[in-house]
Design a protein around this motif. Structure first.
Motif, PDB file in Angstrom:
ATOM      1  N   ALA A   1      16.951   3.333  45.882  1.00  0.00           N
ATOM      2  CA  ALA A   1      15.735   3.214  45.552  1.00  0.00           C
ATOM      3  C   ALA A   1      14.826   3.308  46.649  1.00  0.00           C
ATOM      4  O   ALA A   1      14.564   2.449  47.596  1.00  0.00           O
ATOM      5  CB  ALA A   1      15.507   1.859  44.973  1.00  0.00           C
ATOM      6  N   GLN A   2      13.857   4.470  46.841  1.00  0.00           N
ATOM      7  CA  GLN A   2      13.119   4.979  47.762  1.00  0.00           C
ATOM      8  C   GLN A   2      11.775   4.176  47.526  1.00  0.00           C
ATOM      9  O   GLN A   2      11.244   4.413  46.632  1.00  0.00           O
ATOM     10  CB  GLN A   2      12.877   6.469  47.822  1.00  0.00           C
ATOM     11  CG  GLN A   2      12.244   6.946  49.295  1.00  0.00           C
ATOM     12  CD  GLN A   2      12.998   6.620  50.148  1.00  0.00           C
ATOM     13  OE1 GLN A   2      14.336   6.960  50.475  1.00  0.00           O
ATOM     14  NE2 GLN A   2      12.176   6.493  51.699  1.00  0.00           N
ATOM     15  N   ILE A   3      10.972   3.556  48.757  1.00  0.00           N
ATOM     16  CA  ILE A   3       9.938   2.869  48.661  1.00  0.00           C
ATOM     17  C   ILE A   3       9.123   3.368  49.830  1.00  0.00           C
ATOM     18  O   ILE A   3       9.548   2.923  51.099  1.00  0.00           O
ATOM     19  CB  ILE A   3      10.115   1.525  48.656  1.00  0.00           C
ATOM     20  CG1 ILE A   3      10.667   0.999  47.380  1.00  0.00           C
ATOM     21  CG2 ILE A   3       8.599   0.802  48.915  1.00  0.00           C
ATOM     22  CD1 ILE A   3      11.083  -0.587  47.403  1.00  0.00           C
TER      23      ILE A   3
ATOM     24  N   TYR B   1      11.495   3.654  53.928  1.00  0.00           N
ATOM     25  CA  TYR B   1      11.847   2.516  53.347  1.00  0.00           C
ATOM     26  C   TYR B   1      12.797   2.791  52.096  1.00  0.00           C
ATOM     27  O   TYR B   1      12.221   3.315  51.107  1.00  0.00           O
ATOM     28  CB  TYR B   1      10.500   1.356  53.255  1.00  0.00           C
ATOM     29  CG  TYR B   1      11.029  -0.107  52.928  1.00  0.00           C
ATOM     30  CD1 TYR B   1      12.218  -0.543  53.134  1.00  0.00           C
ATOM     31  CD2 TYR B   1      10.109  -0.675  52.011  1.00  0.00           C
ATOM     32  CE1 TYR B   1      12.747  -1.787  52.999  1.00  0.00           C
ATOM     33  CE2 TYR B   1      10.645  -1.818  51.580  1.00  0.00           C
ATOM     34  CZ  TYR B   1      11.726  -2.329  51.953  1.00  0.00           C
ATOM     35  OH  TYR B   1      12.080  -3.766  51.587  1.00  0.00           O
ATOM     36  N   ALA B   2      13.806   2.236  52.080  1.00  0.00           N
ATOM     37  CA  ALA B   2      14.887   2.443  51.051  1.00  0.00           C
ATOM     38  C   ALA B   2      15.931   1.323  50.762  1.00  0.00           C
ATOM     39  O   ALA B   2      16.170   0.544  51.597  1.00  0.00           O
ATOM     40  CB  ALA B   2      15.776   3.790  51.157  1.00  0.00           C
TER      41      ALA B   2
ATOM     42  N   LEU C   1       9.043   4.430  39.552  1.00  0.00           N
ATOM     43  CA  LEU C   1       9.307   3.200  38.750  1.00  0.00           C
ATOM     44  C   LEU C   1       8.175   2.308  39.354  1.00  0.00           C
ATOM     45  O   LEU C   1       8.099   1.579  40.338  1.00  0.00           O
ATOM     46  CB  LEU C   1      10.538   2.768  38.915  1.00  0.00           C
ATOM     47  CG  LEU C   1      11.166   1.598  38.122  1.00  0.00           C
ATOM     48  CD1 LEU C   1      11.320   2.019  36.623  1.00  0.00           C
ATOM     49  CD2 LEU C   1      12.383   0.926  38.709  1.00  0.00           C
ATOM     50  N   LEU C   2       7.228   1.904  38.310  1.00  0.00           N
ATOM     51  CA  LEU C   2       6.009   1.047  38.690  1.00  0.00           C
ATOM     52  C   LEU C   2       6.404  -0.171  38.830  1.00  0.00           C
ATOM     53  O   LEU C   2       7.409  -0.875  38.460  1.00  0.00           O
ATOM     54  CB  LEU C   2       4.945   1.443  37.637  1.00  0.00           C
ATOM     55  CG  LEU C   2       4.510   2.873  37.437  1.00  0.00           C
ATOM     56  CD1 LEU C   2       3.356   2.858  36.103  1.00  0.00           C
ATOM     57  CD2 LEU C   2       3.644   3.568  38.436  1.00  0.00           C
TER      58      LEU C   2
ATOM     59  N   ILE D   1       8.441   1.951  43.174  1.00  0.00           N
ATOM     60  CA  ILE D   1       9.549   2.757  43.763  1.00  0.00           C
ATOM     61  C   ILE D   1       9.453   4.194  43.359  1.00  0.00           C
ATOM     62  O   ILE D   1       9.364   4.731  42.138  1.00  0.00           O
ATOM     63  CB  ILE D   1      10.945   2.215  43.179  1.00  0.00           C
ATOM     64  CG1 ILE D   1      11.038   0.693  43.510  1.00  0.00           C
ATOM     65  CG2 ILE D   1      12.178   3.006  43.467  1.00  0.00           C
ATOM     66  CD1 ILE D   1      12.265   0.086  42.601  1.00  0.00           C
ATOM     67  N   GLU D   2       9.496   5.048  44.348  1.00  0.00           N
ATOM     68  CA  GLU D   2       9.079   6.591  44.369  1.00  0.00           C
ATOM     69  C   GLU D   2      10.186   7.121  43.931  1.00  0.00           C
ATOM     70  O   GLU D   2       9.985   8.376  43.215  1.00  0.00           O
ATOM     71  CB  GLU D   2       8.471   6.997  45.710  1.00  0.00           C
ATOM     72  CG  GLU D   2       7.449   6.109  46.059  1.00  0.00           C
ATOM     73  CD  GLU D   2       6.548   6.645  47.449  1.00  0.00           C
ATOM     74  OE1 GLU D   2       7.297   7.562  47.693  1.00  0.00           O
ATOM     75  OE2 GLU D   2       5.602   6.158  47.634  1.00  0.00           O
ATOM     76  N   CYS D   3      11.253   6.933  44.165  1.00  0.00           N
ATOM     77  CA  CYS D   3      12.378   7.962  43.758  1.00  0.00           C
ATOM     78  C   CYS D   3      13.824   6.823  43.431  1.00  0.00           C
ATOM     79  O   CYS D   3      14.087   6.273  44.476  1.00  0.00           O
ATOM     80  CB  CYS D   3      12.668   8.919  44.798  1.00  0.00           C
ATOM     81  SG  CYS D   3      14.180  10.082  44.192  1.00  0.00           S
ATOM     82  N   VAL D   4      14.427   7.147  42.500  1.00  0.00           N
ATOM     83  CA  VAL D   4      15.714   6.259  42.235  1.00  0.00           C
ATOM     84  C   VAL D   4      16.778   7.740  42.308  1.00  0.00           C
ATOM     85  O   VAL D   4      16.623   8.232  41.343  1.00  0.00           O
ATOM     86  CB  VAL D   4      15.672   5.535  40.966  1.00  0.00           C
ATOM     87  CG1 VAL D   4      17.438   4.940  40.711  1.00  0.00           C
ATOM     88  CG2 VAL D   4      14.837   4.329  41.092  1.00  0.00           C
ATOM     89  N   SER D   5      17.674   7.581  43.130  1.00  0.00           N
ATOM     90  CA  SER D   5      18.813   8.745  43.073  1.00  0.00           C
ATOM     91  C   SER D   5      20.363   8.015  43.244  1.00  0.00           C
ATOM     92  O   SER D   5      20.189   6.895  43.740  1.00  0.00           O
ATOM     93  CB  SER D   5      18.455   9.544  44.116  1.00  0.00           C
ATOM     94  OG  SER D   5      18.661   8.937  45.588  1.00  0.00           O
ATOM     95  N   LEU D   6      21.168   8.773  42.738  1.00  0.00           N
ATOM     96  CA  LEU D   6      22.371   8.570  42.906  1.00  0.00           C
ATOM     97  C   LEU D   6      23.277   9.690  43.745  1.00  0.00           C
ATOM     98  O   LEU D   6      23.237  10.754  43.436  1.00  0.00           O
ATOM     99  CB  LEU D   6      23.197   8.317  41.423  1.00  0.00           C
ATOM    100  CG  LEU D   6      24.634   7.989  41.506  1.00  0.00           C
ATOM    101  CD1 LEU D   6      24.855   6.340  41.934  1.00  0.00           C
ATOM    102  CD2 LEU D   6      25.182   7.985  40.017  1.00  0.00           C
ATOM    103  N   SER D   7      23.898   9.185  44.608  1.00  0.00           N
ATOM    104  CA  SER D   7      24.845  10.214  45.308  1.00  0.00           C
ATOM    105  C   SER D   7      26.089   9.716  45.808  1.00  0.00           C
ATOM    106  O   SER D   7      26.489   8.621  45.778  1.00  0.00           O
ATOM    107  CB  SER D   7      24.061  10.445  46.733  1.00  0.00           C
ATOM    108  OG  SER D   7      22.514  10.716  46.844  1.00  0.00           O
ATOM    109  N   LEU D   8      26.943  10.753  45.827  1.00  0.00           N
ATOM    110  CA  LEU D   8      28.319  10.590  46.455  1.00  0.00           C
ATOM    111  C   LEU D   8      28.200  10.890  47.864  1.00  0.00           C
ATOM    112  O   LEU D   8      28.159  12.124  48.237  1.00  0.00           O
ATOM    113  CB  LEU D   8      29.566  11.282  45.729  1.00  0.00           C
ATOM    114  CG  LEU D   8      30.942  11.120  46.189  1.00  0.00           C
ATOM    115  CD1 LEU D   8      31.406   9.551  46.107  1.00  0.00           C
ATOM    116  CD2 LEU D   8      31.913  12.089  45.494  1.00  0.00           C
ATOM    117  N   MET D   9      28.554  10.163  48.772  1.00  0.00           N
ATOM    118  CA  MET D   9      28.568  10.352  50.220  1.00  0.00           C
ATOM    119  C   MET D   9      29.778  10.153  50.832  1.00  0.00           C
ATOM    120  O   MET D   9      30.647   9.336  50.588  1.00  0.00           O
ATOM    121  CB  MET D   9      27.608   9.242  50.858  1.00  0.00           C
ATOM    122  CG  MET D   9      25.884   9.112  50.378  1.00  0.00           C
ATOM    123  SD  MET D   9      25.073  10.853  50.762  1.00  0.00           S
ATOM    124  CE  MET D   9      25.085  10.670  52.456  1.00  0.00           C
TER     125      MET D   9
END
Length: 459
Positions: free
Chosen positions: A382-384, A388-389, A321-322, A280-288
């Motif tokens: 979680a971006q893969i 792909y997310a 995140l490996l 998982i290349e990036c984990v982020s939290l957003s208010l959309m």
């Protein structure tokens, strides 16, 4: 309450005959039902509400009024303020000085409340424009001057004025304006009905806040979500699974213009368990946020719907995140504070682009009929790979909580020391013997109250 496009009722309140002076018209008390002109038949008794009648005499204090709009035809609008809450009384005056003698059938003021959406799909010759409009409340028309259906004259270079009061409906969404004509709008239109000729008009938009929403303890329940997502390879083979967890103790917050929501009052906890063979290349939290528009009242017809997501605020959580690694559920300590700044002309950053006003919520959660909605959600992503997310979302409601201001009491008549003014429209007579009514500026006022089932068919 939204009404279908095929049925837009109108409420019209007439000045009682005994407000006319020097015309010889019969006088009558204002409490009679025939003082409220109504045309057409109500579609059903369930839509009707009791008639509400204004007081017999009203006094408008000129010292509180200021000119807010003018037109080349000589009409000006005077109001004490231009920002209102649902249920408030809009009180002001229409003043006019005409360049030439004008024949008129009536002088009126009208309140309109509506919402519209517009967007386009395709490009070039295949471009299609989608539009829809709905009335949020019946139009309210106040007749300021008339002569029992007969014409009268308004003389040139002579100042006229008409006082009016219109009560805003009690349940309305906030003003809203977005590109391509999408809007929630309210406006006052002043017009002189001229027979066989274009009417003299002056339109002015009003700023209206949302009706306050009562936040109950049942609405403030905690949300604790844990979703398991399948993970695939680039060739769509199974690569295991990943578990996303998101916990929010409260999902409903009051939207009070000019305040902020501190992270301590908006605690968020999250976690990600990567039980897959992919990183998982990036984990982020957003208010959309999302602007939802549709031209039909059918959720299944997605071809006639438009969803515009926009970013309000967001932070990265973990860069990589490996496979087999786990980010345990833990509080988020660096989510920014949220600023509540009401902006009717909303300026948002579409499709995850960086907003110009980062961490600012410009509109409360808003619904206008079935055609327009502004909503918010907290999204754990979680971006893969490149496109792909995995996502886990929790709806967040920012409920309009601006208190309705207490309207000052309106005196039923002018103060004792008020000497009055000469009539604004003195009696005039044409060759046919038709006399224009004259008005005493103290008593010449009108009021309209919501009665949503009559239809005048006026212009």
């Amino acid at each position: 309450m939204a009404y279908p496009n095929s049925y837009v009722p109108t409420t019209t309140s007439k000045i009682p005959n005994d407000y006319y002076t020097g015309t010889g018209l019969a006088s009558s008390s204002y409490g009679r039902p025939d003082r409220l002109a109504s045309y057409g038949t109500p579609p059903s008794s369930s839509n009707s509400v009791p008639h509400q009648y204004p007081p017999q005499e009203l006094y408008v204090n000129d010292s509180t009024l200021s000119q807010v709009a003018s037109a080349k035809n000589g009409i000006t609008l005077w109001l004490s303020k231009t920002e209102f809450h649902p249920g408030e009384i809009i009180g002001g005056k229409m003043r006019a000085t005409f360049a030439k003698r004008t024949t008129a059938k009536s002088v009126c003021a009208r309140l309109s409340c509506g919402a519209g959406v517009e967007w386009s799909t395709g490009s070039g010759e295949r471009s299609v424009v989608h539009k829809a409009y709905t009335a949020l409340a019946p139009p309210i028309t106040v007749i300021l001057q008339e002569n029992q259906g007969q014409s009268f004259f308004l003389e040139p270079h002579r100042p006229y004025e008409w006082a009016f009061q219109i009560t805003l409906p009690p349940d309305l969404p906030s003003c809203f304006s977005y590109k391509h004509g999408t809007h929630i709008s309210y406006g006052i239109t002043l017009f002189v009905d001229i027979p066989n000729w274009p009417d003299y008009k002056l339109a002015f938009p009003l700023k209206v806040h949302s009706s306050p929403m009562l936040i109950t303890p049942e609405m403030q329940k905690a949300v604790d979500r844990r979703d398991v997502h399948a993970v695939t390879t680039k060739c769509c083979f199974s690569a295991g699974q990943a578990t996303l967890s998101l916990s929010v103790p409260n999902t409903v917050f009051p939207f009070v213009d000019g305040t902020s929501i501190d992270p301590s009052s908006f605690p968020i906890s999250l976690g990600v368990d990567n039980q897959s063979s992919r990183t998982i290349e990036c984990v982020s939290l957003s208010l959309m946020g999302e602007i939802f528009m549709t031209t039909v009242n059918d959720p299944a017809k997605t071809a006639r719907q438009c969803r515009i997501p926009f970013l309000v605020a967001g932070i990265p959580i973990v860069q990589n995140l490996l496979p087999g690694a786990c980010l345990p559920v833990q509080p988020v300590v660096n989510f920014p504070p949220l600023f509540l700044r009401w902006n009717p002309k909303i300026n948002v950053a579409e499709h995850d682009s960086t907003p110009s006003s980062f961490s600012t919520i410009q509109m409360p959660t808003t619904t206008a009929g079935h055609i327009l909605k502004v909503s918010y959600k907290l999204v754990l992503t979680a971006q893969i790979g490149c496109i792909y997310a995995l996502e886990l979302a929790v709806p967040i409601t920012f409920a309009a909580s601006l208190p309705l201001p207490l309207a000052p009491p309106i005196p039923k008549s002018a103060p004792d020391d008020y000497e009055g003014m000469p009539p604004s429209a003195p009696p005039m007579q044409d060759g046919a013997g038709i006399v224009a009514p004259a008005y005493d500026l103290v008593s010449h006022t009108s009021s309209a109250y919501l009665t949503p089932y009559v239809n005048t068919g006026q212009k």
